[in-house]
Design a protein around this motif. Structure first.
Motif, short mmCIF file in Angstrom:
data_model
loop_
_atom_site.label_atom_id
_atom_site.label_comp_id
_atom_site.label_asym_id
_atom_site.label_seq_id
_atom_site.Cartn_x
_atom_site.Cartn_y
_atom_site.Cartn_z
N THR A 1 73.88 64.75 -81.91
CA THR A 1 72.66 65.87 -81.51
C THR A 1 71.31 65.22 -81.29
N ALA A 2 70.45 65.93 -80.27
CA ALA A 2 69.51 65.25 -79.75
C ALA A 2 68.45 66.09 -80.06
N ILE A 3 67.31 65.36 -80.36
CA ILE A 3 66.18 65.90 -80.67
C ILE A 3 65.07 65.29 -79.54
N THR A 4 63.94 65.96 -78.83
CA THR A 4 63.25 65.39 -78.03
C THR A 4 61.84 66.13 -78.40
N VAL A 5 60.86 65.25 -78.96
CA VAL A 5 59.41 66.13 -79.38
C VAL A 5 58.52 65.39 -78.64
N MET A 6 57.18 65.90 -78.16
CA MET A 6 56.12 65.20 -77.64
C MET A 6 54.89 65.98 -78.19
N THR A 7 54.13 65.53 -78.99
CA THR A 7 53.06 66.01 -79.44
C THR A 7 51.67 65.37 -79.25
N HIS B 1 44.11 65.05 -71.27
CA HIS B 1 43.04 65.01 -72.27
C HIS B 1 43.15 64.24 -73.71
N TYR B 2 44.70 64.22 -73.76
CA TYR B 2 44.95 63.53 -75.04
C TYR B 2 46.22 62.39 -74.84
N ASP B 3 46.33 61.50 -75.85
CA ASP B 3 47.73 60.66 -75.79
C ASP B 3 48.43 61.73 -76.59
N TYR B 4 49.66 61.42 -76.07
CA TYR B 4 50.89 62.28 -76.58
C TYR B 4 51.98 61.21 -77.12
N LEU B 5 52.30 61.64 -78.42
CA LEU B 5 53.44 60.86 -79.05
C LEU B 5 54.97 61.45 -78.94
N ILE C 1 54.10 55.86 -77.36
CA ILE C 1 52.79 56.76 -77.16
C ILE C 1 52.19 56.75 -75.72
N VAL C 2 52.09 57.91 -75.15
CA VAL C 2 52.30 58.28 -73.77
C VAL C 2 50.90 58.38 -73.69
N THR C 3 49.98 57.46 -72.69
CA THR C 3 48.70 57.20 -72.56
C THR C 3 48.33 58.06 -71.27
N GLY C 4 49.39 58.38 -70.31
CA GLY C 4 49.31 58.75 -68.93
C GLY C 4 50.60 58.78 -68.46
N LEU C 5 50.64 59.66 -67.42
CA LEU C 5 51.92 59.92 -66.81
C LEU C 5 51.91 59.45 -65.32
N PRO C 6 52.97 58.60 -64.87
CA PRO C 6 52.89 57.92 -63.69
C PRO C 6 52.47 58.61 -62.52
N TYR C 7 51.87 58.00 -61.73
CA TYR C 7 51.58 58.61 -60.34
C TYR C 7 52.17 58.07 -59.28
N ASN C 8 52.93 58.79 -58.48
CA ASN C 8 53.79 58.17 -57.33
C ASN C 8 53.21 58.43 -55.89
N GLY C 9 51.80 59.04 -55.94
CA GLY C 9 51.20 58.97 -54.67
C GLY C 9 51.46 60.52 -54.07
#
Lengths: 224, 181
Positions: A46-52, A109-113, A92-100
């Motif tokens: 079973t899979a769980i995927t959570v981002m807060t 605005h926030y970091d995400y876990l 810890i996600v501090t930003g999302l990738p930028y591909n141009g």
């Protein structure tokens, strides 16, 4: 040892599911979109995927908790107690990738876990276990995220995880019918079996062999 | 680096999805065959992996300030036998059609035909793992599968030889389980 074929082939359940319980998780061909749209399964996995969102300024604390977890055996022991987890990770996600262009740069605005886990048993059993077995660890990891109600009582905790559980579109497991306990038992048994196979070639007397074989069976009885 | 535990590697990538493509991508992913027929099965080194398309972030209520994503993102999460370079290479080599069909909906995707460019794309979209745990970090997929098979074979054997005399038992065992290579 006089076990019947059925008994020796019975799968070990998770610590919370009595052996012989008729519940099964799912069959392999199920559409990953199940009843409520978020629970993903492949066989018994079973899979769980959570981002807060992490409260401002709290990211270093989360990192510290994770760093400590990596270097302290206490957490490892706690997770072993939750012996139905195959693999789990936090990022810890501090930003999302930028591909141009044409992508617009994301300015979070926030970091995400981000949390991803692969386990056997039901979604409810999993959250129950975390709530019962490692509540302080849960508080340390998710206490710095907005909206976390605490690990107990388990009702609000489940509601929180459920609200943040992301729908999985494709889920794959390499040995979907095996529980974590079974995998661990198999790894142990194979190692002992390989050693016994080597030993066996030196035992030419049948009675000596029978004694050695019986001793081997005792050694691996919990791994069968 | 917290991306590894034992010989296992935890990869996460997040790739921006081209405008309007999220529904098509999601449908494609949901229709992929599962289990042994999943394209990921071809890699042979994937323990557990998933794809998910997220359209937005989940809002927790006040005092959090609500924020929205400007794009949908394709998230790929995999737990596999390292190293990373070999795994990325295997994706391009063994499932190029599916890789193109999936990541082809993302901004900046170069295609799987050029392994170097593909690897560059994956690594540019990689998000580091902070904490990674496995119940059996030193066991590869092959080792897990072989062990599960060995356990089943030995269980069947043990049941079948119950009550056999010692000489026959010894013959049966050495025939069924010779010295490992």
């Amino acid at each position: 040892m006089t076990r019947t074929p059925t008994a020796t082939r019975q799968r070990s359940g998770s610590p919370l599911v009595p052996v012989g319980d008729a519940r099964t998780v799912a069959v392999q061909t199920v559409d990953v979109r199940t009843v409520d749209g978020v629970r993903a399964v492949d066989g018994r996995a079973t899979a769980i995927t959570v981002m807060t969102p992490i409260k401002p300024g709290m990211t270093p604390l989360v990192r510290l908790v994770m760093f400590a977890g990596e270097h302290l055996s206490v957490l490892a022991e706690a997770l072993v107690k939750l012996s139905f987890i195959h693999y789990a990770r936090w990022s810890i996600v501090t930003g999302l990738p930028y591909n141009g262009p044409p992508q617009e740069k994301e300015r979070l605005h926030y970091d995400y876990l981000f949390f991803e886990t692969n386990f056997n048993g039901t979604w409810d059993e999993y959250i129950d276990a975390f709530s019962e077995v490692v509540p302080n660890r849960m508080k340390a990891i998710w206490g710095t995220s907005f909206g976390f109600p605490g690990p107990r009582p388990v009702g609000p905790f489940k509601a929180y995880i459920h609200a943040n559980d992301l729908a999985v579109d494709h889920y794959y497991g390499a040995y979907p019918e095996a529980t974590t306990k079974t995998v661990l038992a198999a790894l142990r048994l194979r190692e002992k079996l390989d050693a016994f196979r080597v030993k066996a070639t030196d035992i030419t007397d049948p009675d000596d062999f029978k004694r050695a074989y019986d001793a081997f069976l005792v050694d691996i009885q919990h791994d069968l | 680096m917290a991306n590894t535990s034992g010989q296992a590697f935890a990869l996460m990538t997040a790739s921006p999805v081209l405008g309007g493509r999220a529904p098509t991508l999601r449908t494609y992913l949901r229709r992929l065959p599962t289990g042994e027929k999943s394209p990921l099965a071809r890699l042979g080194t994937t323990h557990f992996a998933r794809w998910l398309v997220i359209d937005d972030l989940v809002y927790q209520g006040p005092p959090q300030v609500r924020e929205h994503l400007k794009s949908s993102y394709l998230i790929f999460v995999s737990n596999f036998d390292g190293p990373l370079g070999s795994y990325i290479d295997a994706i391009a080599r063994l499932m190029p059609v599916e890789a193109d069909a999936i990541w082809g909906h993302c901004v900046g995707y170069p295609g799987a035909a050029d392994p170097t460019a593909f690897a560059g794309f994956v690594q540019r979209n990689q998000i580091d793992t902070t904490f990674f745990v496995s119940a059996y970090p030193d066991a590869s997929v092959a080792q897990v599968r072989e062990s599960l098979r060995a356990r089943e074979r030995f269980t069947n054997f043990a049941v079948s030889v119950q009550g056999t005399d010692p000489a026959a038992l010894r013959r049966a065992f050495t025939a069924r389980f010779p010295v490992p290579a």
